[in-house]
Design an enzyme around this catalytic site. Structure first.
Site, PDB file in Angstrom:
ATOM      1  N   GLU A 295      15.239  39.392  34.517  1.00 29.73           N
ATOM      2  CA  GLU A 295      15.126  38.457  33.403  1.00 29.73           C
ATOM      3  C   GLU A 295      15.390  39.141  32.063  1.00 29.73           C
ATOM      4  OE1 GLU A 295      12.196  35.073  35.044  1.00 29.73           O
ATOM      5  OE2 GLU A 295      11.148  36.704  34.051  1.00 29.73           O
ATOM      6  N   ASP A 369       8.526  32.320  42.980  1.00 25.94           N
ATOM      7  CA  ASP A 369       7.769  32.556  41.754  1.00 25.94           C
ATOM      8  C   ASP A 369       6.481  31.751  41.676  1.00 25.94           C
ATOM      9  OD1 ASP A 369       7.092  33.526  39.324  1.00 25.94           O
ATOM     10  OD2 ASP A 369       8.587  32.424  38.175  1.00 25.94           O
ATOM     11  N   GLU A 397       0.596  28.718  35.711  1.00 25.47           N
ATOM     12  CA  GLU A 397       1.914  28.394  35.169  1.00 25.47           C
ATOM     13  C   GLU A 397       2.554  27.198  35.875  1.00 25.47           C
ATOM     14  OE1 GLU A 397       4.670  31.665  35.422  1.00 25.47           O
ATOM     15  OE2 GLU A 397       6.374  30.438  34.799  1.00 25.47           O
TER      16      GLU A 397
HETATM   17  O1  GCW Z   1       6.714  33.483  36.517  1.00 27.61           O
HETATM   18  C1  GCW Z   1       7.803  33.879  35.770  1.00 27.61           C
HETATM   19  C2  GCW Z   1       7.477  33.436  34.396  1.00 27.61           C
HETATM   20  C3  GCW Z   1       7.844  34.416  33.317  1.00 27.61           C
HETATM   21  C4  GCW Z   1       7.354  35.785  33.746  1.00 27.61           C
HETATM   22  C5  GCW Z   1       8.097  36.176  35.005  1.00 27.61           C
HETATM   23  C6  GCW Z   1       7.605  37.494  35.562  1.00 27.61           C
HETATM   24  C7  GCW Z   1       6.399  37.535  32.448  1.00 27.61           C
HETATM   25  O2  GCW Z   1       8.065  32.195  34.173  1.00 27.61           O
HETATM   26  O3  GCW Z   1       7.215  33.979  32.148  1.00 27.61           O
HETATM   27  O4  GCW Z   1       7.510  36.751  32.758  1.00 27.61           O
HETATM   28  O5  GCW Z   1       7.889  35.231  36.009  1.00 27.61           O
HETATM   29  O6  GCW Z   1       6.750  37.453  36.435  1.00 27.61           O
HETATM   30  O7  GCW Z   1       8.077  38.530  35.156  1.00 27.61           O
END
Ligand code: GCW
Length: 701
Positions: A295, A369, A397
């Site tokens: 990311e 995720d 989240e």
């Molecule tokens: O869950 C996702 C989130 C991001 C997060 C990323 C990660 C900290 O949307 O906000 O960043 O994973 O775990 O690195």
């Protein structure tokens, strides 16, 4: 410690409320059973924390201050022993010294012909943990007669990951701002830091990464190290080590170097000096957490190096100081893979055996995720020569932020109890992670849900997820129901007609959320960026795997992601026989059905329903079950304080509305593909699909 009556029920005190024991007979017994106390432990800062906690707690729970005596004498009732004591039998001394470094024994013995309670441990931390356990027995109104408890944690690094930024925003935080007041540190120690440390210690958490994995390299500069050191000083008294998220490009950003190539000698030297500096400020610094090449975060791959090259370089500079590197396997690069779920395994499995022994690979519970439901990550069990620690998300989240009541212990357990078959039947995730590989530390991480809200977590019940994470980190074999009961008793009330219905409500709550959000293995169909609410229709984001349509793949034939041998073949990353059963619709657990298969709308499921009908029924059941939670909650009105009763009541009303929103939006959207009517008796949503698509939200957390 906040004890004023005005603040009594705002949730600040978490599960350490220490209000008078409701059962007066028991309270009287407790007062006799612990009438006098000796600490044969020395008086280190950690022991002082234990003593203070005990004193304050007994004052609150029993309205009573036992005599703290210096020497053991007649009539002694409670004795804390470090290492062993002349007063104890050799057998008991042996038992105490056989616990692990953080373990403890709580046992009733006979001393000078009268019963005496012993809290024994090899080290200070065990005494602290034993103290909290003893207090939990009082808080949950257990009898102290004939107690015989021996505890040692099953995992060594039990750590919270704070996604806190230096501007005090919290990534994916729904409970206000960061509790770390960088501006006032190091001069001002907010009492909240102490209460934070107490709460963690009470559930055995022994580490905290205090800054976001999307890291700011300023955290490693001298000014911030002073601030970090002040926090570490508070944590230390509660057996908690401070760790930092390190940005891989820090040598460029704050060191003025031209490269961050892990094999460049000047880069290594920079990190070496940085590590030495950190340890000068924080002698017991825990180590680094690193998100690299994911990311947009920089990493070794920017220089043509591997994750192992990057992790090992950092591990080598920390090693002489006893520090570790937790290197995250949550990677997905800028090229869209054929299946994002396969990427971490594909990148990390070939590196098995290449990591230093002070590197732990931190793997999210599932391969996508932190979804409401995911099958366990195929990396568990796959890397036999590398230590793996799971990462769970405590902050919600994808699970309703801090307005939905979702008890996550059942989610954590689903992963921990999953059988990977890596060493044959019974190779559960919990088992794999608790066996040290090459003398590595074992561990587990949870992304914190803590912020400046007066009740820390936003939702009173979100506290239960912090609590449950800690308890499961200590012992992944505990069951979710027992943990819920303990938490409810400590946090609200011991009354059975409160505890019983609310425990059931908590235990069902995660399945309920799965039903109204992502039933039958659906995943990642939340609104873009903020992940708030449903948006299964989104299909216009630049990367294919950012779009919900990528994950549900609904079309006129059916829906679901084909990850079988004829699809992305992600199932090949699992061990047989699991791999083979996931390859077939009939042998795939229905809860993961659409995760692994593209299934026809009219395909019949085990209960005889068609896929379409079952999807609709699950969505409706999810929403109806939230209405059920509201009823349950209404039934306990008057059994707890009205402040938190009304807070939860209002939050449940929000959840109920949002569950209906999820249900309607998803059913209407998927119906555009199935072209089938709702099953008989199901009322049509009162808005059309366009209404839901048009909903826009500004300023989401
Ligand atoms: O869950 C996702 C989130 C991001 C997060 C990323 C990660 C900290 O949307 O906000 O960043 O994973 O775990 O690195």
């Amino acid at each position: 410690m906040l004890t004023s009556a005005a603040n009594a029920d705002n949730g600040y005190r978490l599960w350490l409320r220490y209000d008078p024991v409701e059962n007066v007979t028991l309270a009287r017994q407790y007062r006799q059973q612990i009438a006098s106390v000796v600490f044969e432990t020395g008086n280190s800062p950690i022991i002082q924390s234990a003593r203070t906690e005990l004193k304050n707690a007994l004052q609150g729970l029993l309205n009573y201050s036992p005599a703290f005596v210096n020497a053991p004498g007649k009539g002694l009732r409670l004795i804390f022993v470090k290492g062993g004591s002349k007063q104890l039998t050799p057998a008991l001394n042996k038992l105490i010294n056989n616990t692990s470094n953080e373990g403890y024994v709580i046992k009733t013995i006979s001393l000078n012909n009268s019963p005496c309670l012993v809290v024994g441990a090899k080290n200070d931390k065990g005494i602290l943990y034993g103290t909290f356990h003893l207090l939990r027995l009082l808080q949950t109104q257990q009898t102290l007669a004939n107690i015989n408890i021996t505890e040692s944690p099953k995992l060594q690094v039990r750590i919270l990951n704070h996604w806190d930024n230096l501007d005090r925003t919290v990534e994916r935080g729904y409970a206000g701002f960061s509790i770390w007041n960088w501006h006032k540190l190091p001069g001002y120690i907010d009492p909240r830091y102490i209460d934070y440390a107490r709460a963690n210690a009470s559930i055995g958490i022994n580490g905290a990464v205090i800054n976001n994995v999307n890291a700011n390299s300023l955290i490693l500069t001298t000014d911030y190290l002073k601030k970090n050191a002040a926090l570490a000083g508070v944590f230390r008294r509660y057996g908690i080590k401070l760790y930092l998220s390190a940005k891989f490009s820090a040598p460029i950003e704050t060191g003025g170097l031209k490269t961050a190539d892990p094999l460049d000698p000047t880069v290594k030297q920079w990190w070496q000096q940085k590590a030495d500096e950190i340890y000068r400020h924080i002698p017991d610094f825990g180590g680094f957490l690193v998100k690299a090449n994911s990311e947009g975060q920089p990493g070794p791959q920017n220089y043509g190096r591997t994750h192992a090259d990057g992790a090992n370089m950092l591990a080598d500079v920390l090693k002489p100081h006893g520090g570790i590197v937790m290197w995250r396997a949550f990677v997905y690069d800028d090229k869209t893979p054929d299946d994002r779920a396969k990427q971490a395994y594909n990148e990390f499995k070939p590196l098995d055996g290449k990591f230093r022994s002070n590197v732990i690979i931190q793997v999210k519970n599932g391969a996508i995720d932190f979804q409401p439901r995911e099958p366990f990550h195929p990396l568990f069990g796959a890397m036999t020569k590398t230590q793996i620690m799971p990462e769970f998300q405590i902050t919600q989240e994808y699970l309703g932020f801090s307005t939905h009541l979702v008890y996550l212990a059942t989610l954590f357990k689903e992963c921990l109890d999953a059988d990977t078959y890596s060493q044959g039947h019974g190779s559960t995730v919990a088992k794999i992670i608790s066996i040290p590989v090459n003398n590595s530390l074992t561990g587990i991480a949870g992304v914190a849900n803590i912020g400046t809200d007066i009740n820390w977590c936003g939702h009173p019940f979100a506290q239960a997820n912090w609590y449950a994470f800690g308890r499961l980190a200590w012992n992944p074999d505990q069951n979710a129901a027992d943990i819920a009961r303990d938490w409810l008793k400590m946090t609200f009330s011991n009354q059975p007609d409160f505890v019983k219905p609310v425990t059931s409500m908590m235990l069902a709550s995660r399945e309920t959320a799965v039903n109204y959000m992502t039933p039958l293995g659906l995943h990642h169909i939340m609104g873009t960026h903020a992940h708030y609410g449903p948006a299964p229709w989104v299909n216009n984001l630049s990367r294919a795997d950012w779009n919900p349509v990528y994950y549900h793949k609904a079309d006129s034939a059916g829906m679901g992601f084909d990850r079988t041998a004829t699809g992305s073949n992600a199932i090949a990353q699992y061990y047989p026989p699991l791999r083979d059963s996931l390859n077939k619709v009939e042998t795939t657990p229905e809860k993961y059905l659409l995760w692994f298969h593209h299934v026809g709308w009219n395909t019949h499921l085990k209960n005889g329903e068609t896929l379409w009908n079952e999807v609709v029924k699950r969505y409706y059941k999810g929403a109806a079950d939230v209405a059920g939670m509201q009823k349950t909650w209404a039934s306990v009105n008057g059994k707890i304080d009205s402040t938190r009763y009304h807070e939860v009541k209002q939050l449940l009303a929000i959840q109920a509305e949002e569950a209906v929103w999820w249900r309607n939006a998803c059913v209407l959207y998927f119906q555009t593909f199935s072209k089938l009517p709702l099953p008989a008796g199901y009322t049509k949503p009162d808005h059309d699909l366009q209404y839901y698509k048009d909903l826009k939200f500004k300023y989401l957390p």
